[in-house]
Design an enzyme around this catalytic site. Structure first.
Site, short mmCIF file in Angstrom:
data_model
loop_
_atom_site.label_atom_id
_atom_site.label_comp_id
_atom_site.label_asym_id
_atom_site.label_seq_id
_atom_site.Cartn_x
_atom_site.Cartn_y
_atom_site.Cartn_z
CE LYS A 94 42.37 34.85 41.57
NZ LYS A 94 43.19 35.16 42.56
NE ARG A 110 29.81 19.03 56.45
CZ ARG A 110 29.76 18.20 57.48
NH1 ARG A 110 30.85 17.93 57.98
NH2 ARG A 110 28.85 17.72 58.24
CE1 TYR A 163 44.50 37.86 46.08
CE2 TYR A 163 44.52 36.36 48.00
CZ TYR A 163 43.94 37.22 47.00
OH TYR A 163 42.37 37.44 46.85
CG ASP A 206 49.88 31.86 46.03
OD1 ASP A 206 49.53 31.28 44.96
OD2 ASP A 206 49.26 32.54 46.40
C1 LIG Z 1 43.05 34.97 44.02
C2 LIG Z 1 44.44 34.69 44.83
C3 LIG Z 1 44.30 33.91 45.99
C4 LIG Z 1 43.07 33.59 46.59
O1 LIG Z 1 42.22 32.76 45.80
P1 LIG Z 1 40.70 32.86 45.85
O2 LIG Z 1 40.19 31.76 44.78
O3 LIG Z 1 40.29 34.32 45.35
O4 LIG Z 1 40.15 32.71 47.09
C5 LIG Z 1 45.57 33.71 46.66
N1 LIG Z 1 46.93 33.93 45.87
C6 LIG Z 1 46.99 34.56 44.75
C7 LIG Z 1 48.18 34.76 44.23
C8 LIG Z 1 45.77 34.84 44.17
O5 LIG Z 1 45.69 35.45 42.99
#
Ligand SMILES: *Cc1c(COP(=O)(O)O)cnc(C)c1O
Length: 379
Positions: free
Chosen positions: A202, A52, A104, A177
């Protein structure tokens, strides 16, 4: 040449350290163990001996990601949202957060939940208006400025360096982000951001088979140590097998991202003047309102994400999605296969996203096949 001097393409291709010292293996070992033994003097061998808190395969992935973004440290989480919610947990009770009003939707939704509970104060700003960003940041009050660039699903581009200065002048930190820039075309920490976030689900993994999130910090400080502690206490680290798959995906990041960028630019240019298309939203087009900032801030392509506003309403946009034969009708982004999504269906009626918007995540197929597919779907 020391590893810290290596260029990002090399760091990614070798996932930082190509050779496993114990065996000579040139792909990294996968350590699945949930616990690690103490030595003869009853001292733990590793900095963490229970999974963890972290484990060797996870650390390998984190070191590679920190090197890619040129940050001091990285922390991988079981999902992007686990990383985001853990970072937000470090905002003090009642602390002020500023963020874009379009982004997002999972992040926006979570910020609104925290605001509704009185946990944080929240200001959502128009990301296309520099004075709105400045106006949303309150000197001595704002704790965290959260931006996304390019942002979902309009792919507007926010000036990281300017926003970092505004945040710092107000005593706040800036978190970015950068999922859509994928540690390839923009380096937020070099532009003054304090923390960069990726949904590693992604582009970083890139094969639509891992759920993961990462935070990378410019500086290890008290806030970072709290994030690390919270990840352990909440129990949100990425599991070893996912970390191993992520390392595997990372090795081809640059070639995947560059091919997706080239394809997306071809599509954007092809459909910009199309009679069935009202507008193409892509930061690589001169017609996009974020293009000037993108030219400065996106130094290695404009990415694989674009949106088409089709002529007509929601039903017309959905119909186009159902007619596609090569591009798959699925959510998510950043994989090698192209995906299309009617965003309003996914986000629901309260979403600010236009009814006629189709979000495309462009993969590494031949661009002509993708263009032909959309042409036939438009009818
Ligand atoms: C997919 C995504 C998230 C969230 O991530 P997860 O891995 O699905 O929890 C946050 N910001 C952006 C821009 C995303 O495309």
């Amino acid at each position: 040449m020391s590893n810290s001097k290596l260029r990002p393409e090399t760091v990614a291709a070798h996932s930082l350290k190509a050779i496993d010292e114990a065996t000579g293996a040139i792909t990294p070992p996968l350590h699945m163990s949930s616990t690690y033994a103490r030595d003869e003097s009853y001292t733990p061998k590793l900095k963490e001996n229970y999974i963890r808190g972290g484990s060797p395969t996870l650390w390998h992935a984190e070191e590679a990601l920190a090197a890619l973004e040129q940050g001091e440290a990285a922390l991988l989480f079981a999902s992007g949202m686990a990383a985001i919610t853990t970072l937000l947990e470090t905002v003090p009770m009642g602390g002020h957060v500023a963020a874009p009003d379009v982004m997002y939707y999972g992040t926006r939704d979570w910020l609104k939940r925290l605001e509704a509970k009185g946990r944080i104060a929240l200001t959502l700003f128009d990301p296309t208006d520099a004075s709105a960003i400045a106006g949303a940041i309150r000197k001595g009050k704002t704790n965290l400025v959260w931006i996304e660039t390019p942002l979902n699903p309009t792919w507007d581009v926010i000036d990281i360096a300017k926003t970092a200065k505004l945040a710092h002048d107000a005593g706040a930190i800036l978190a970015v982000d950068a999922t859509a820039s994928a540690a390839v075309t923009t380096r937020p920490l070099m532009l003054g951001a304090d923390i960069v976030f990726h949904s590693a689900t992604k582009y970083l993994n890139g094969h639509s088979d891992v759920l993961a999130g990462v935070l990378i910090t410019r500086q290890v400080n008290a806030r970072w140590e709290e994030i690390e502690l919270l990840r352990t206490k909440i129990g949100a680290p990425l599991a070893p097998f996912e970390a191993w798959l992520l390392i595997r995906g990372l090795r081809t990041l640059f070639v995947r991202y560059r091919q997706a960028s080239a394809n997306a630019l071809s599509l954007a240019q092809h459909f910009e003047k199309h009679p069935r298309i009202e507008r193409v939203l892509y930061p690589g087009l001169a017609s996009h309102r974020g293009h000037d900032i993108a030219l400065r801030q996106m130094t290695d392509g404009f990415g694989g994400m674009l949106s088409l506003l089709v002529k007509g309403g929601a039903a017309d946009a959905v119909k186009v999605c159902t007619r596609l034969k090569v591009i798959l009708p699925a959510t998510s982004l950043g994989g090698v296969e192209s995906l299309a999504e009617h965003r309003k269906t996914v986000e629901g009626p309260t979403s600010p996203v236009p009814d006629n918007l189709i979000r495309l995540s462009i993969g590494i197929e031949h661009a002509d096949d993708l263009i032909a597919d959309i042409e036939q779907a438009l009818g």
